[in-house]
Every structure is written in structure tokens, then in C-alpha cells.
Scaffold this motif. Structure first.
Motif, PDB file in Angstrom:
ATOM      1  N   LEU A  30       0.842  -1.195   0.000  1.00  0.00           N
ATOM      2  CA  LEU A  30       0.000   0.000   0.000  1.00  0.00           C
ATOM      3  C   LEU A  30       0.883   1.254   0.000  1.00  0.00           C
ATOM      4  O   LEU A  30       0.653   2.187  -0.764  1.00  0.00           O
ATOM      5  CB  LEU A  30      -0.905  -0.023   1.241  1.00  0.00           C
ATOM      6  CG  LEU A  30      -1.769   1.211   1.490  1.00  0.00           C
ATOM      7  CD1 LEU A  30      -2.631   1.534   0.281  1.00  0.00           C
ATOM      8  CD2 LEU A  30      -2.679   0.989   2.706  1.00  0.00           C
ATOM      9  N   PHE A  54      -2.713   5.454  -5.453  1.00  0.00           N
ATOM     10  CA  PHE A  54      -2.305   6.637  -4.673  1.00  0.00           C
ATOM     11  C   PHE A  54      -1.339   6.207  -3.585  1.00  0.00           C
ATOM     12  O   PHE A  54      -1.651   6.252  -2.401  1.00  0.00           O
ATOM     13  CB  PHE A  54      -3.531   7.319  -4.050  1.00  0.00           C
ATOM     14  CG  PHE A  54      -4.561   7.737  -5.051  1.00  0.00           C
ATOM     15  CD1 PHE A  54      -4.421   8.924  -5.755  1.00  0.00           C
ATOM     16  CD2 PHE A  54      -5.658   6.920  -5.305  1.00  0.00           C
ATOM     17  CE1 PHE A  54      -5.371   9.290  -6.710  1.00  0.00           C
ATOM     18  CE2 PHE A  54      -6.603   7.281  -6.248  1.00  0.00           C
ATOM     19  CZ  PHE A  54      -6.470   8.471  -6.960  1.00  0.00           C
ATOM     20  N   HIS A  60       4.553  11.451   0.424  1.00  0.00           N
ATOM     21  CA  HIS A  60       5.305  11.512   1.683  1.00  0.00           C
ATOM     22  C   HIS A  60       6.746  11.040   1.528  1.00  0.00           C
ATOM     23  O   HIS A  60       7.514  11.085   2.486  1.00  0.00           O
ATOM     24  CB  HIS A  60       4.601  10.667   2.755  1.00  0.00           C
ATOM     25  CG  HIS A  60       3.258  11.220   3.145  1.00  0.00           C
ATOM     26  ND1 HIS A  60       3.096  12.255   4.038  1.00  0.00           N
ATOM     27  CD2 HIS A  60       2.007  10.892   2.733  1.00  0.00           C
ATOM     28  CE1 HIS A  60       1.797  12.535   4.172  1.00  0.00           C
ATOM     29  NE2 HIS A  60       1.116  11.718   3.385  1.00  0.00           N
ATOM     30  N   GLU A  69       5.170  15.998  -2.162  1.00  0.00           N
ATOM     31  CA  GLU A  69       4.030  16.567  -2.884  1.00  0.00           C
ATOM     32  C   GLU A  69       3.310  17.528  -1.951  1.00  0.00           C
ATOM     33  O   GLU A  69       2.947  17.167  -0.836  1.00  0.00           O
ATOM     34  CB  GLU A  69       3.092  15.431  -3.310  1.00  0.00           C
ATOM     35  CG  GLU A  69       1.946  15.830  -4.186  1.00  0.00           C
ATOM     36  CD  GLU A  69       2.407  16.456  -5.490  1.00  0.00           C
ATOM     37  OE1 GLU A  69       1.897  17.552  -5.813  1.00  0.00           O
ATOM     38  OE2 GLU A  69       3.263  15.870  -6.169  1.00  0.00           O
ATOM     39  N   ALA A  71       2.347  19.974   0.783  1.00  0.00           N
ATOM     40  CA  ALA A  71       2.935  20.103   2.114  1.00  0.00           C
ATOM     41  C   ALA A  71       2.787  18.793   2.858  1.00  0.00           C
ATOM     42  O   ALA A  71       2.459  18.775   4.037  1.00  0.00           O
ATOM     43  CB  ALA A  71       2.257  21.240   2.867  1.00  0.00           C
ATOM     44  N   PRO A  73       3.357  16.047   5.219  1.00  0.00           N
ATOM     45  CA  PRO A  73       4.222  16.024   6.404  1.00  0.00           C
ATOM     46  C   PRO A  73       4.949  14.682   6.533  1.00  0.00           C
ATOM     47  O   PRO A  73       4.611  13.732   5.848  1.00  0.00           O
ATOM     48  CB  PRO A  73       3.229  16.202   7.556  1.00  0.00           C
ATOM     49  CG  PRO A  73       1.947  15.632   7.052  1.00  0.00           C
ATOM     50  CD  PRO A  73       1.933  15.854   5.560  1.00  0.00           C
ATOM     51  N   ILE A  75       5.638  11.115   7.987  1.00  0.00           N
ATOM     52  CA  ILE A  75       4.680  10.157   8.574  1.00  0.00           C
ATOM     53  C   ILE A  75       5.347   8.877   9.039  1.00  0.00           C
ATOM     54  O   ILE A  75       4.717   7.815   9.070  1.00  0.00           O
ATOM     55  CB  ILE A  75       3.520   9.822   7.602  1.00  0.00           C
ATOM     56  CG1 ILE A  75       4.054   9.298   6.259  1.00  0.00           C
ATOM     57  CG2 ILE A  75       2.617  11.023   7.394  1.00  0.00           C
ATOM     58  CD1 ILE A  75       2.980   8.630   5.397  1.00  0.00           C
ATOM     59  N   TYR A  90      -0.481  10.858  17.627  1.00  0.00           N
ATOM     60  CA  TYR A  90      -1.439   9.879  17.116  1.00  0.00           C
ATOM     61  C   TYR A  90      -1.367   8.618  17.956  1.00  0.00           C
ATOM     62  O   TYR A  90      -0.341   8.296  18.553  1.00  0.00           O
ATOM     63  CB  TYR A  90      -1.093   9.504  15.669  1.00  0.00           C
ATOM     64  CG  TYR A  90      -1.556  10.495  14.639  1.00  0.00           C
ATOM     65  CD1 TYR A  90      -2.792  10.355  14.021  1.00  0.00           C
ATOM     66  CD2 TYR A  90      -0.747  11.565  14.265  1.00  0.00           C
ATOM     67  CE1 TYR A  90      -3.217  11.260  13.048  1.00  0.00           C
ATOM     68  CE2 TYR A  90      -1.157  12.471  13.295  1.00  0.00           C
ATOM     69  CZ  TYR A  90      -2.398  12.312  12.692  1.00  0.00           C
ATOM     70  OH  TYR A  90      -2.811  13.202  11.741  1.00  0.00           O
ATOM     71  N   ALA A  98      -7.439   9.414  10.654  1.00  0.00           N
ATOM     72  CA  ALA A  98      -6.766  10.300   9.701  1.00  0.00           C
ATOM     73  C   ALA A  98      -6.778   9.691   8.304  1.00  0.00           C
ATOM     74  O   ALA A  98      -7.060  10.379   7.319  1.00  0.00           O
ATOM     75  CB  ALA A  98      -5.329  10.572  10.150  1.00  0.00           C
ATOM     76  N   LEU A  99      -6.496   8.389   8.222  1.00  0.00           N
ATOM     77  CA  LEU A  99      -6.425   7.746   6.910  1.00  0.00           C
ATOM     78  C   LEU A  99      -7.809   7.619   6.282  1.00  0.00           C
ATOM     79  O   LEU A  99      -7.979   7.763   5.081  1.00  0.00           O
ATOM     80  CB  LEU A  99      -5.774   6.364   7.022  1.00  0.00           C
ATOM     81  CG  LEU A  99      -4.336   6.348   7.551  1.00  0.00           C
ATOM     82  CD1 LEU A  99      -3.756   4.942   7.506  1.00  0.00           C
ATOM     83  CD2 LEU A  99      -3.457   7.308   6.763  1.00  0.00           C
ATOM     84  N   LEU A 110      -7.902  17.176   7.362  1.00  0.00           N
ATOM     85  CA  LEU A 110      -6.721  17.258   6.494  1.00  0.00           C
ATOM     86  C   LEU A 110      -7.108  17.777   5.109  1.00  0.00           C
ATOM     87  O   LEU A 110      -8.218  17.526   4.632  1.00  0.00           O
ATOM     88  CB  LEU A 110      -6.055  15.887   6.361  1.00  0.00           C
ATOM     89  CG  LEU A 110      -5.409  15.313   7.630  1.00  0.00           C
ATOM     90  CD1 LEU A 110      -5.017  13.855   7.420  1.00  0.00           C
ATOM     91  CD2 LEU A 110      -4.208  16.149   8.046  1.00  0.00           C
ATOM     92  N   LEU A 113      -6.018  17.095  -0.681  1.00  0.00           N
ATOM     93  CA  LEU A 113      -4.960  16.417  -1.435  1.00  0.00           C
ATOM     94  C   LEU A 113      -4.625  15.061  -0.808  1.00  0.00           C
ATOM     95  O   LEU A 113      -4.283  14.106  -1.495  1.00  0.00           O
ATOM     96  CB  LEU A 113      -3.704  17.311  -1.466  1.00  0.00           C
ATOM     97  CG  LEU A 113      -2.488  16.780  -2.230  1.00  0.00           C
ATOM     98  CD1 LEU A 113      -2.834  16.543  -3.697  1.00  0.00           C
ATOM     99  CD2 LEU A 113      -1.324  17.759  -2.125  1.00  0.00           C
ATOM    100  N   MET A 114      -4.717  14.998   0.511  1.00  0.00           N
ATOM    101  CA  MET A 114      -4.479  13.727   1.210  1.00  0.00           C
ATOM    102  C   MET A 114      -5.688  12.834   0.968  1.00  0.00           C
ATOM    103  O   MET A 114      -6.806  13.132   1.397  1.00  0.00           O
ATOM    104  CB  MET A 114      -4.281  14.014   2.702  1.00  0.00           C
ATOM    105  CG  MET A 114      -4.386  12.813   3.629  1.00  0.00           C
ATOM    106  SD  MET A 114      -3.064  11.603   3.412  1.00  0.00           S
ATOM    107  CE  MET A 114      -3.776  10.229   4.324  1.00  0.00           C
ATOM    108  N   PRO A 115      -5.489  11.718   0.224  1.00  0.00           N
ATOM    109  CA  PRO A 115      -6.640  10.866  -0.110  1.00  0.00           C
ATOM    110  C   PRO A 115      -7.302  10.311   1.150  1.00  0.00           C
ATOM    111  O   PRO A 115      -6.690  10.241   2.215  1.00  0.00           O
ATOM    112  CB  PRO A 115      -6.017   9.730  -0.926  1.00  0.00           C
ATOM    113  CG  PRO A 115      -4.676  10.232  -1.355  1.00  0.00           C
ATOM    114  CD  PRO A 115      -4.235  11.188  -0.302  1.00  0.00           C
ATOM    115  N   LEU A 131       4.678   1.958   8.642  1.00  0.00           N
ATOM    116  CA  LEU A 131       5.075   3.323   9.031  1.00  0.00           C
ATOM    117  C   LEU A 131       6.049   3.270  10.210  1.00  0.00           C
ATOM    118  O   LEU A 131       7.032   4.013  10.244  1.00  0.00           O
ATOM    119  CB  LEU A 131       3.843   4.166   9.407  1.00  0.00           C
ATOM    120  CG  LEU A 131       2.830   4.433   8.283  1.00  0.00           C
ATOM    121  CD1 LEU A 131       1.635   5.232   8.808  1.00  0.00           C
ATOM    122  CD2 LEU A 131       3.472   5.161   7.112  1.00  0.00           C
TER     123      LEU A 131
END
Ligand code: HEC
Length: 434
Positions: A30, A54, A60, A69, A71, A73, A75, A90, A98-99, A110, A113-115, A131
Motif C-alpha cells: 500500500l 495513490f 510523503h 508533494e 505540504a 508532512p 509520517i 497519534y 486520519a487515513l 486534512l 490532497l491527502m486521499p 510506518l
């Protein structure tokens, strides 16, 4: 031109698909957009698409440090599970929010742009674990007092690889005299065994260097595991990602372009392009990629029609197939192609061959010699230069990035102007029938 020096290498150029690739883990898939994932993603409220379209990496960064891409951040686990001035730390539940919902731990939404991802529990566990692993994955092969570079020994090209490892070690010793760079000695580890054990061995290497051509282990076998591949002994395809792969000779696309230029300068007005099953699709695409002003390309199946064509283009990565086709081509034709695909199949003195060879450019320059030794000496200089400029805070991504700043006058390499290979120079090897 130095045939004998090239012959050993060219013997194994040209490939079948590499075996021995395991599926990357579910989180890695992923994150990097490799292979399959059951997760879906939607951007700006649009219909959901497969999430691998994506990949987190695209925005990131491969290392999770952010900033690729917009801003985006950082992760990495070490970033997320720690409070910042902008938000609280988190935990698993808020990361999932968030996801999936685009909501931070303090309730901020968020940017679009963040899918927004939809995933099952198993995929979420996979991505969180990935992560958390990003930091250690990046620091593989980087120890307090040493850096480990790996030379892989593919079972089908072991002699070349072993010779290469020796030459690289010798060249590094000569340059450094055992002195460390930023406090770290440079070690060259030999990874032998079957494909699986070679890949497992890369877990303790910052990068694989000087990969020998092999039908068992190709570039993606390593990059799929986030192991950088630096300066293989063969030309790259040209489409590789420069955040994890760098070469030091012109790539296949450069070589094809050079052939088109050569056809034009030889005033070849009608070129017969061999279209053989099993030789890939490049024959059909060549004319579209490099439309020559005065050159007409005709795709032709085998056997060729009665009249013997003057100029023939044969592109065929499968060397056995290439050998068979070459054998049947008339001696009166001038045959254009790639040295890596055709040189080892050429029957002495039978054909007129005009072969583009990025490899030959390496040994025809200022420092002649066997290609393996010239290559190793060049790589030693490039690595010392990159490791010096990368600084003390080294990881896989920063090492590969540091190569982007290297210029090497002796080998005419400049990665600021050609990010993947530092050069696009292609030599030609021409053999005339006796
Ligand atoms: C198309 C670009 C893009 C992709 C793809 C993407 N992100 Fe993001 N992501 C962003 C941007 C931009 C932000 C910052 C948004 C903001 O702060 O409003 C962000 C924010 C985040 C945050 C919040 C970080 C914080 O400090 O609050 C997390 C967590 C995150 N992304 C994880 C992921 C993961 C995991 C993936 C892959 C499954 C992913 N992102 C894919 C662009 C992207």
C-alpha cells in the motif's frame, strides 16, 4: 573497441523475467503502490479507486520524511506517535481516523490532497506496522562505525560478481587506505546463495552495488524491498525511479535514440523493423518514439519478403530468440541493434552489424581496461564522493540523493544534468562481413 573486455558481460545481458521475487508485505504494498491491496482511495470526494494508485510514497516520500508533494508532512512512526506544536500524538485509533476520515487527533480536517482510504483491519495493521518500520528500513547497513555495501552474486553470473566485489574493495582501499568517511569504514559484503538468501542478506546493506546481469535477480527484486540499486553492470531501462536507482552508463532509451540518430546519419531512408513474437513491443513503438525526418520504418514479420532489405532494425531482449533471428537474416543487410542483445550472438564475420553500446562508452574513455575493473574504480570514486557529501546523518535515501550532486570529470558523469545515469553517451560497435 574492446570486444574481449565486454564479452563476459554481454553474455548474460538480455533477460527473462526475474524469478525469486516474493510479494512485499501488505503495508509495504500500500505504501509503495506495488502489487495488490484490497484498500481503496478517494481524492476530493471522487469515486473510490484501488489504493495502490495513490501510494503514500508519491507524496510523503520513500523514506516517509514528507515534502514530496504539496505540504505532505513526515509520517514515519517516530513522527506520528509523538506530539508536535501543530497536533497531539497519534495512536492507532486516531491514525485510522486520519487515513479514513482525514481527521487529525485534535479534530482538524486534512487538506483534500491527502486521499481518504478505506481498508480492512488487516491492511490497517499492515500500514501502521510499515510506518513504524520506515526509520529502521532506511538505516539498514548504516552502523555507528561502518557502512555495509552489498555485491550480490547471482547464481547465473557468479564469476562476474565475485570479480567485481574484489575490484570494488581494491579500488576503495586504494582511494581511502582504510580511512573512514564521517567516522564510518566502508565494508563490501558479498551476498551469495539462492535468490531468497541474497535478498535476505540485503537487510543489512545500505545498497546493492554493481549488480551483475542475471535472469534470476533484476533491479526490481531489490527495489521492491526498498533496497537501493546503485550502478548495475548493465544499462538501465531508463524509466527507473532515481530515489532508489542510479546507473553510470547511458540507458536503453538513450541507446535506442542513438540508433535512430545513426540511421539518420547513415541516410537509411527505408528501414525494415523485425517484428517477431517473443521480442517484446519495442519494434512496434520505435518509429513512434523516434520519428526520423527522412526515415520510413516498415514492420516486417519473419521470414522477410524476397527482396533483401538494405537496413534492418532488430530489437530483441530475449537473447536466444535474437540469435535465431540474426542467423536467418541475409548477410547483405546492415543490421542495427543493441550490443547487449546482439553482440554475443553475432557469428564472426557473417553480418554487417551496427550496435549501440552504452557499456563500451565506459571502457573507451580516458581509462581503458576490463569493464569490470573500470566500472569498479569509477564506482569507488562516485561512492566516496557521495558518502562524503551525504554527511554523518546517513540513510538509504540520503545516500541515493547525494549521488545527485556528484560530478566525475574522469568518467564524464554529471548527475545534476542526467539524474539517473550521469550520462547519455552511447558508443557504437560496427562489424563488417569478411
Ligand atoms: C496525493 C498526495 C498524498 C498521498 C498519496 C498520501 N498523502 Fe498523506 N498527506 C498528504 C498531505 C498534503 C497531507 C497534509 C494535509 C494537511 O495537513 O492538511 C497529508 C497528511 C497525512 C497525515 C497526517 C499527518 C499529521 O502530521 O497530522 C497522515 C497520517 C498521512 N498523510 C498518511 C498517509 C498514508 C499512510 C498514505 C498512504 C496510505 C498517504 N498519507 C497518502 C498527501 C498525501
Amino acid at each position: 573497441m574492446k570486444f574481449p573486455a565486454l564479452a563476459g558481460l554481454l553474455l548474460l545481458l538480455g533477460t527473462a523475467p526475474a524469478a525469486g521475487q516474493e510479494r512485499p508485505d501488505i503495508g509495504g504494498s500500500l505504501y509503495n503502490g506495488i502489487g495488490q491491496s484490497t484498500a481503496t482511495a478517494s481524492v476530493g470526494g471522487a469515486a473510490a479507486l484501488p489504493a495502490t494508485r495513490f501510494p503514500c510514497r508519491a507524496c510523503h516520500g520513500r523514506d516517509g520524511a514528507g515534502g514530496r508533494e504539496g505540504a505532505a508532512p513526515p509520517i514515519r512512526g517516530s513522527d506520528l506517535f509523538r506530539a508536535t506544536p501543530a497536533r497531539p500524538a497519534y495512536d492507532a485509533a486516531s491514525l485510522r481516523d486520519a487515513l479514513e476520515q482525514g481527521r487529525t487527533p485534535d479534530g482538524r480536517l486534512l487538506a483534500s490532497l491527502m486521499p481518504r482510504y478505506a481498508m480492512d483491519d488487516q491492511t490497517f495493521a499492515g500500514i501502521s506496522a510499515y510506518l513504524a518500520r520506515l526509520d529502521s528500513l532506511q538505516r539498514r547497513g548504516v552502523h555507528p562505525r561502518a557502512i555495509t555495501l552489498a555485491v550480490a552474486v547471482p547464481p547465473d553470473n557468479a564469476a562476474t560478481a565475485r570479480r567485481y566485489a574484489k575490484a570494488l574493495q581494491a579500488a576503495l582501499d586504494e582511494l581511502l587506505g582504510g580511512q573512514p568517511i564521517h567516522g564510518r569504514k566502508i565494508a563490501v559484503a558479498l551476498l551469495a546463495g539462492d535468490s531468497a538468501s541474497i535478498l535476505a542478506g540485503t537487510e543489512d546493506a545500505v545498497a546493492v552495488v554493481g549488480l551483475a546481469p542475471s535472469t534470476r535477480l533484476d533491479v526490481t527484486a531489490f527495489t521492491d524491498r526498498q533496497v537501493p540499486v546503485l550502478f548495475p553492470l548493465f544499462p538501465l531501462a531508463g524509466s527507473e525511479d532515481t530515489t532508489i536507482v542510479r546507473g553510470l552508463m547511458a540507458d536503453r532509451q538513450d541507446a535506442l535514440r542513438a540508433i535512430a540518430d545513426r540511421l539518420a546519419s547513415n541516410k537509411a531512408t527505408a528501414v525494415t523493423v523485425i517484428d517477431a513474437p517473443g521480442c517484446g513491443d519495442d519494434a512496434g513503438s520505435f518509429a513512434a518514439w523516434f520519428p526520423g525526418a527522412g526515415t520510413r520504418y516498415t514492420l516486417s514479420r519473419l521470414p522477410l519478403p524476397g527482396d533483401h532489405p538494405r537496413d534492418v532494425l532488430l530489437l530483441c531482449p530475449d537473447r536466444r530468440m535474437a540469435r535465431r533471428i540474426l542467423h536467418d537474416l541475409p548477410a547483405s543487410s546492415r543490421i542495427y541493434g543493441l550490443a547487449g542483445e546482439l553482440l554475443s550472438s553475432a557469428e564472426a564475420g557473417r553480418h554487417h552489424l551496427v550496435l549501440a553500446s552504452p557499456e563500451a562508452s565506459l571502457v573507451s574513455g580516458a581509462a581503458p581496461g576490463h569493464i569490470v575493473d573500470v566500472h569498479a574504480r569509477t564506482v569507488a570514486r562516485l561512492l566516496v564522493s557521495a558518502l562524503t557529501s551525504a554527511g554523518r546523518d546517513l540513510d538509504r535515501t540520503s545516500l541515493v540523493a547525494a549521488i545527485g550532486t556528484v560530478r566525475d570529470a574522469e568518467a564524464q558523469l554529471d548527475y545534476a544534468s542526467d539524474a539517473l545515469n550521469g550520462t547519455a553517451i552511447v558508443s557504437f560497435i560496427e562489424t563488417k562481413p569478411r
